[in-house]
Design a protein around this motif. Structure first.
Motif, mmCIF file in Angstrom:
data_model
loop_
_atom_site.group_PDB
_atom_site.id
_atom_site.type_symbol
_atom_site.label_atom_id
_atom_site.label_comp_id
_atom_site.label_asym_id
_atom_site.label_seq_id
_atom_site.Cartn_x
_atom_site.Cartn_y
_atom_site.Cartn_z
ATOM 1 N N MET A 182 23.803 -14.590 -2.192
ATOM 2 C CA MET A 182 22.614 -15.446 -1.660
ATOM 3 C C MET A 182 22.445 -15.212 -0.310
ATOM 4 S SD MET A 182 21.957 -19.394 -2.189
ATOM 5 C CE MET A 182 23.634 -19.793 -2.248
ATOM 6 N N ASP A 183 20.911 -14.984 0.019
ATOM 7 C CA ASP A 183 20.843 -14.880 1.254
ATOM 8 C C ASP A 183 20.181 -16.328 1.821
ATOM 9 O OD1 ASP A 183 19.583 -14.190 3.964
ATOM 10 O OD2 ASP A 183 17.775 -13.311 2.907
ATOM 11 N N TYR A 184 21.099 -16.505 2.935
ATOM 12 C CA TYR A 184 20.778 -18.140 3.361
ATOM 13 C C TYR A 184 19.487 -18.190 4.290
ATOM 14 C CZ TYR A 184 21.685 -17.696 8.243
ATOM 15 O OH TYR A 184 21.749 -17.583 9.765
ATOM 16 N N LYS A 185 18.754 -17.149 4.642
ATOM 17 C CA LYS A 185 17.802 -16.955 5.265
ATOM 18 C C LYS A 185 16.483 -17.674 4.460
ATOM 19 C CE LYS A 185 18.800 -14.245 9.106
ATOM 20 N NZ LYS A 185 19.870 -14.911 9.439
ATOM 21 N N ASN A 186 16.733 -17.484 3.460
ATOM 22 C CA ASN A 186 15.624 -17.969 2.373
ATOM 23 C C ASN A 186 15.850 -19.258 1.353
ATOM 24 O OD1 ASN A 186 17.313 -16.568 0.498
ATOM 25 N ND2 ASN A 186 15.008 -15.811 -0.501
ATOM 26 N N ALA A 187 17.038 -19.952 1.967
ATOM 27 C CA ALA A 187 17.415 -21.049 1.185
ATOM 28 C C ALA A 187 17.431 -22.313 2.002
ATOM 29 C CB ALA A 187 19.067 -20.806 1.128
ATOM 30 N N ALA A 188 17.338 -23.135 1.363
ATOM 31 C CA ALA A 188 17.206 -24.976 1.983
ATOM 32 C C ALA A 188 18.215 -25.543 1.093
ATOM 33 C CB ALA A 188 15.759 -25.320 1.980
ATOM 34 N N ALA A 189 18.927 -26.629 1.958
ATOM 35 C CA ALA A 189 19.742 -27.523 1.224
ATOM 36 C C ALA A 189 19.272 -28.726 1.422
ATOM 37 C CB ALA A 189 21.228 -27.431 1.795
ATOM 38 N N PHE A 190 19.764 -29.779 0.623
ATOM 39 C CA PHE A 190 19.277 -31.153 0.540
ATOM 40 C C PHE A 190 20.657 -32.182 1.043
ATOM 41 C CE2 PHE A 190 17.207 -29.091 -3.140
ATOM 42 C CZ PHE A 190 15.854 -29.138 -2.432
ATOM 43 N N THR A 191 20.118 -33.041 1.972
ATOM 44 C CA THR A 191 21.208 -34.227 2.101
ATOM 45 C C THR A 191 20.217 -35.610 2.069
ATOM 46 O OG1 THR A 191 22.890 -34.870 3.491
ATOM 47 C CG2 THR A 191 20.934 -34.057 4.669
ATOM 48 N N GLY A 192 20.935 -36.730 1.808
ATOM 49 C CA GLY A 192 20.323 -37.765 1.753
ATOM 50 C C GLY A 192 21.120 -38.917 1.163
ATOM 51 N N HIS A 193 20.549 -40.149 1.167
ATOM 52 C CA HIS A 193 21.543 -41.367 0.755
ATOM 53 C C HIS A 193 21.443 -41.466 -0.731
ATOM 54 C CE1 HIS A 193 21.467 -42.132 5.070
ATOM 55 N NE2 HIS A 193 20.297 -42.197 4.886
ATOM 56 N N ARG A 194 22.702 -42.057 -1.049
ATOM 57 C CA ARG A 194 22.774 -42.430 -2.643
ATOM 58 C C ARG A 194 21.745 -43.921 -2.802
ATOM 59 N NH1 ARG A 194 27.660 -40.171 -0.723
ATOM 60 N NH2 ARG A 194 28.205 -38.613 -2.193
ATOM 61 N N PRO A 195 21.788 -44.110 -3.808
ATOM 62 C CA PRO A 195 20.668 -45.386 -4.131
ATOM 63 C C PRO A 195 21.134 -46.608 -3.476
ATOM 64 C CG PRO A 195 21.364 -44.024 -6.181
ATOM 65 C CD PRO A 195 22.089 -43.322 -5.052
ATOM 66 N N GLN A 196 22.397 -46.954 -3.122
ATOM 67 C CA GLN A 196 22.867 -48.340 -2.742
ATOM 68 C C GLN A 196 22.342 -48.364 -1.274
ATOM 69 O OE1 GLN A 196 24.650 -45.876 -4.415
ATOM 70 N NE2 GLN A 196 26.690 -45.899 -3.473
ATOM 71 N N LYS A 197 21.887 -47.174 -0.492
ATOM 72 C CA LYS A 197 21.580 -47.437 0.662
ATOM 73 C C LYS A 197 20.013 -47.429 0.966
ATOM 74 C CE LYS A 197 25.085 -45.931 3.208
ATOM 75 N NZ LYS A 197 25.303 -45.062 4.255
ATOM 76 N N PHE A 198 19.403 -47.567 -0.136
ATOM 77 C CA PHE A 198 17.799 -48.008 -0.110
ATOM 78 C C PHE A 198 17.703 -49.309 -0.741
ATOM 79 C CE2 PHE A 198 18.074 -43.213 -1.390
ATOM 80 C CZ PHE A 198 17.330 -42.698 -0.150
ATOM 81 N N PRO A 199 16.268 -49.858 -0.162
ATOM 82 C CA PRO A 199 16.217 -51.392 -0.449
ATOM 83 C C PRO A 199 16.158 -51.483 -1.983
ATOM 84 C CG PRO A 199 14.640 -50.463 1.264
ATOM 85 C CD PRO A 199 15.512 -49.431 0.915
ATOM 86 N N TRP A 200 15.499 -50.202 -2.743
ATOM 87 C CA TRP A 200 15.231 -50.529 -4.038
ATOM 88 C C TRP A 200 16.399 -50.334 -4.877
ATOM 89 C CZ3 TRP A 200 12.638 -47.170 -0.908
ATOM 90 C CH2 TRP A 200 13.183 -45.741 -1.090
ATOM 91 N N ARG A 201 17.481 -49.846 -4.400
ATOM 92 C CA ARG A 201 18.943 -49.457 -4.870
ATOM 93 C C ARG A 201 18.566 -48.519 -6.309
ATOM 94 N NH1 ARG A 201 23.058 -51.898 -2.799
ATOM 95 N NH2 ARG A 201 24.323 -51.940 -5.019
ATOM 96 N N TYR A 202 19.080 -48.906 -7.471
ATOM 97 C CA TYR A 202 18.807 -48.143 -8.398
ATOM 98 C C TYR A 202 17.588 -48.230 -9.268
ATOM 99 C CZ TYR A 202 23.613 -46.555 -7.908
ATOM 100 O OH TYR A 202 24.717 -45.904 -7.582
ATOM 101 N N HIS A 203 16.590 -49.025 -8.816
ATOM 102 C CA HIS A 203 15.407 -49.182 -9.306
ATOM 103 C C HIS A 203 14.107 -48.461 -8.960
ATOM 104 C CE1 HIS A 203 17.005 -53.115 -10.780
ATOM 105 N NE2 HIS A 203 17.338 -53.306 -9.354
ATOM 106 N N GLU A 204 14.529 -47.106 -9.798
ATOM 107 C CA GLU A 204 13.623 -45.839 -9.404
ATOM 108 C C GLU A 204 12.006 -46.058 -9.728
ATOM 109 O OE1 GLU A 204 15.190 -41.954 -10.415
ATOM 110 O OE2 GLU A 204 17.138 -42.639 -10.132
#
Length: 183
Positions: A1-23
Protein backbone atom coordinates in the motif's frame (compact mmCIF):
# COMPACT_ATOMS: atom_id res chain seq x y z
CA UNK A 1 0.00 0.00 0.00
CA UNK A 2 1.33 3.42 -0.98
CA UNK A 3 1.01 5.66 2.05
CA UNK A 4 1.01 8.80 -0.13
CA UNK A 5 -2.61 8.23 -1.16
CA UNK A 6 -3.69 6.95 2.27
CA UNK A 7 -5.49 8.62 5.17
CA UNK A 8 -5.86 7.26 8.70
CA UNK A 9 -8.45 8.10 11.34
CA UNK A 10 -8.10 8.93 15.00
CA UNK A 11 -10.64 10.24 17.44
CA UNK A 12 -12.46 9.75 20.67
CA UNK A 13 -14.54 6.87 21.90
CA UNK A 14 -18.21 7.55 22.77
CA UNK A 15 -17.64 8.24 26.47
CA UNK A 16 -15.59 11.34 25.58
CA UNK A 17 -18.55 12.96 23.79
CA UNK A 18 -21.39 14.72 25.65
CA UNK A 19 -23.93 12.41 23.97
CA UNK A 20 -21.91 9.29 24.89
CA UNK A 21 -23.54 6.27 23.15
CA UNK A 22 -26.70 8.12 22.01
CA UNK A 23 -25.91 8.31 18.30
CA UNK A 24 -29.36 9.73 17.48
CA UNK A 25 -28.36 12.92 19.34
CA UNK A 26 -28.39 15.74 16.76
CA UNK A 27 -24.80 16.70 17.66
CA UNK A 28 -23.61 13.17 16.92
CA UNK A 29 -25.58 13.03 13.66
CA UNK A 30 -24.05 16.38 12.63
CA UNK A 31 -20.53 15.23 13.54
CA UNK A 32 -20.91 12.03 11.49
CA UNK A 33 -22.10 14.14 8.52
CA UNK A 34 -19.00 16.39 8.73
CA UNK A 35 -16.79 13.32 9.04
CA UNK A 36 -18.39 11.79 5.93
CA UNK A 37 -17.93 15.11 4.04
CA UNK A 38 -14.22 15.21 4.94
CA UNK A 39 -13.72 11.58 3.86
CA UNK A 40 -15.49 12.28 0.55
CA UNK A 41 -13.34 15.40 0.03
CA UNK A 42 -10.19 13.33 0.60
CA UNK A 43 -11.40 10.72 -1.91
CA UNK A 44 -12.16 13.49 -4.43
CA UNK A 45 -8.58 14.74 -3.91
CA UNK A 46 -7.16 11.32 -4.82
CA UNK A 47 -6.97 9.51 -1.49
CA UNK A 48 -8.05 5.92 -2.15
CA UNK A 49 -6.75 4.02 0.91
CA UNK A 50 -8.38 4.61 4.30
CA UNK A 51 -7.09 3.10 7.56
CA UNK A 52 -9.32 2.67 10.60
CA UNK A 53 -8.19 1.41 14.00
CA UNK A 54 -11.79 0.26 14.58
CA UNK A 55 -12.20 1.58 18.13
CA UNK A 56 -15.76 2.48 19.09
CA UNK A 57 -16.88 5.98 18.11
CA UNK A 58 -14.83 7.93 15.58
CA UNK A 59 -13.01 4.92 14.07
CA UNK A 60 -16.17 2.88 13.48
CA UNK A 61 -18.09 5.91 12.14
CA UNK A 62 -15.21 6.66 9.74
CA UNK A 63 -15.10 3.05 8.55
CA UNK A 64 -18.84 3.11 7.86
CA UNK A 65 -18.44 6.35 5.87
CA UNK A 66 -15.68 4.76 3.78
CA UNK A 67 -17.85 1.70 3.07
CA UNK A 68 -20.74 3.96 1.99
CA UNK A 69 -18.39 5.95 -0.26
CA UNK A 70 -17.01 2.71 -1.71
CA UNK A 71 -20.48 1.90 -3.11
CA UNK A 72 -20.15 4.93 -5.43
CA UNK A 73 -16.37 4.82 -5.87
CA UNK A 74 -14.92 1.28 -5.98
CA UNK A 75 -11.35 2.68 -6.03
CA UNK A 76 -11.81 3.60 -2.36
CA UNK A 77 -10.48 0.90 -0.01
CA UNK A 78 -10.96 0.33 3.72
CA UNK A 79 -8.14 -1.22 5.75
CA UNK A 80 -8.94 -2.15 9.35
CA UNK A 81 -5.84 -1.99 11.53
CA UNK A 82 -6.61 -3.78 14.79
CA UNK A 83 -4.54 -3.70 17.99
CA UNK A 84 -5.38 -7.32 18.89
CA UNK A 85 -7.98 -10.01 18.29
CA UNK A 86 -9.84 -9.23 21.55
CA UNK A 87 -10.46 -5.56 20.73
CA UNK A 88 -14.28 -5.79 20.71
CA UNK A 89 -14.74 -8.62 23.24
CA UNK A 90 -16.13 -6.37 26.01
CA UNK A 91 -18.38 -4.28 23.75
CA UNK A 92 -22.16 -4.63 23.69
CA UNK A 93 -23.59 -7.36 21.46
CA UNK A 94 -24.88 -4.80 18.93
CA UNK A 95 -21.50 -3.04 18.79
CA UNK A 96 -19.74 -6.37 18.27
CA UNK A 97 -22.15 -7.27 15.45
CA UNK A 98 -21.49 -3.93 13.72
CA UNK A 99 -17.73 -4.36 14.23
CA UNK A 100 -17.75 -7.82 12.64
CA UNK A 101 -19.89 -6.63 9.73
CA UNK A 102 -17.36 -3.87 8.97
CA UNK A 103 -14.44 -6.32 9.16
CA UNK A 104 -16.24 -8.64 6.72
CA UNK A 105 -16.63 -5.80 4.20
CA UNK A 106 -13.13 -4.32 4.65
CA UNK A 107 -10.55 -4.72 1.89
CA UNK A 108 -7.99 -5.89 4.45
CA UNK A 109 -7.72 -6.59 8.16
CA UNK A 110 -4.33 -6.27 9.87
CA UNK A 111 -3.67 -7.34 13.48
CA UNK A 112 -0.80 -5.36 14.98
CA UNK A 113 -0.66 -7.99 17.76
CA UNK A 114 -2.32 -11.39 18.04
CA UNK A 115 -3.06 -10.91 21.75
CA UNK A 116 -3.75 -7.91 23.98
CA UNK A 117 -0.75 -6.37 25.72
CA UNK A 118 -0.18 -3.03 27.42
CA UNK A 119 1.13 -1.20 24.32
CA UNK A 120 -0.94 -2.78 21.55
CA UNK A 121 -3.23 0.27 21.21
CA UNK A 122 -0.21 2.59 20.94
CA UNK A 123 1.39 0.25 18.38
CA UNK A 124 -1.87 0.25 16.38
CA UNK A 125 -2.00 4.06 16.42
CA UNK A 126 1.61 4.32 15.26
CA UNK A 127 0.98 1.78 12.48
CA UNK A 128 -1.91 3.97 11.27
CA UNK A 129 0.29 7.08 11.10
CA UNK A 130 3.27 5.20 9.65
CA UNK A 131 1.12 3.98 6.73
CA UNK A 132 -0.73 7.20 5.87
CA UNK A 133 0.20 10.67 4.66
CA UNK A 134 -2.92 12.28 6.18
CA UNK A 135 -4.44 11.92 9.65
CA UNK A 136 -8.12 12.85 9.99
CA UNK A 137 -8.79 13.46 13.69
CA UNK A 138 -11.95 14.10 15.69
CA UNK A 139 -10.38 15.86 18.62
CA UNK A 140 -11.76 17.69 21.67
CA UNK A 141 -8.57 19.51 22.68
CA UNK A 142 -7.53 17.48 25.71
CA UNK A 143 -3.83 16.74 26.07
CA UNK A 144 -4.06 13.21 27.49
CA UNK A 145 -5.20 10.14 25.64
CA UNK A 146 -4.63 8.13 22.51
CA UNK A 147 -6.02 10.70 20.08
CA UNK A 148 -3.70 13.46 21.35
CA UNK A 149 -0.69 11.11 21.35
CA UNK A 150 -1.51 9.94 17.81
CA UNK A 151 -1.73 13.55 16.62
CA UNK A 152 1.63 14.40 18.22
CA UNK A 153 3.21 11.37 16.54
CA UNK A 154 1.74 12.38 13.15
CA UNK A 155 3.07 15.91 13.61
CA UNK A 156 6.52 14.55 14.49
CA UNK A 157 6.51 12.56 11.22
CA UNK A 158 5.35 15.59 9.21
CA UNK A 159 1.95 14.18 8.28
CA UNK A 160 -0.91 16.40 7.18
CA UNK A 161 -3.41 16.58 10.05
CA UNK A 162 -7.05 17.55 9.54
CA UNK A 163 -8.89 18.18 12.81
CA UNK A 164 -12.65 18.19 13.35
CA UNK A 165 -13.80 19.71 16.64
CA UNK A 166 -16.56 17.32 17.83
CA UNK A 167 -18.74 20.08 19.31
CA UNK A 168 -18.37 23.03 16.93
CA UNK A 169 -17.60 20.74 13.94
CA UNK A 170 -15.07 23.35 12.75
CA UNK A 171 -12.23 22.04 10.62
CA UNK A 172 -8.61 23.04 11.20
CA UNK A 173 -5.37 21.81 9.71
CA UNK A 174 -2.85 20.58 12.24
CA UNK A 175 -2.58 23.85 14.11
CA UNK A 176 -4.34 22.44 17.18
CA UNK A 177 -1.97 19.59 17.95
CA UNK A 178 -1.91 19.40 21.74
CA UNK A 179 1.17 20.46 23.64
CA UNK A 180 1.77 19.61 27.29
CA UNK A 181 0.34 22.09 29.76
CA UNK A 182 3.04 24.04 31.60
CA UNK A 183 2.46 24.65 35.27
Amino acid sequence: MDYKNAAAFTGHRPQKFPWRYHEADPRCVALKAVLAEQIAALANAGVTQFLSGMAEGTDVWSALSVLTLQEKNPKVKLHCILPCREQADKWTASSQTLYRSILERADSVVYVSRVYHRNCMLERNRFLVDHASILLAVYNGEWRGGTAATMRYAQKLGREIIVIDPLTRLISHGDTVPEPAHS
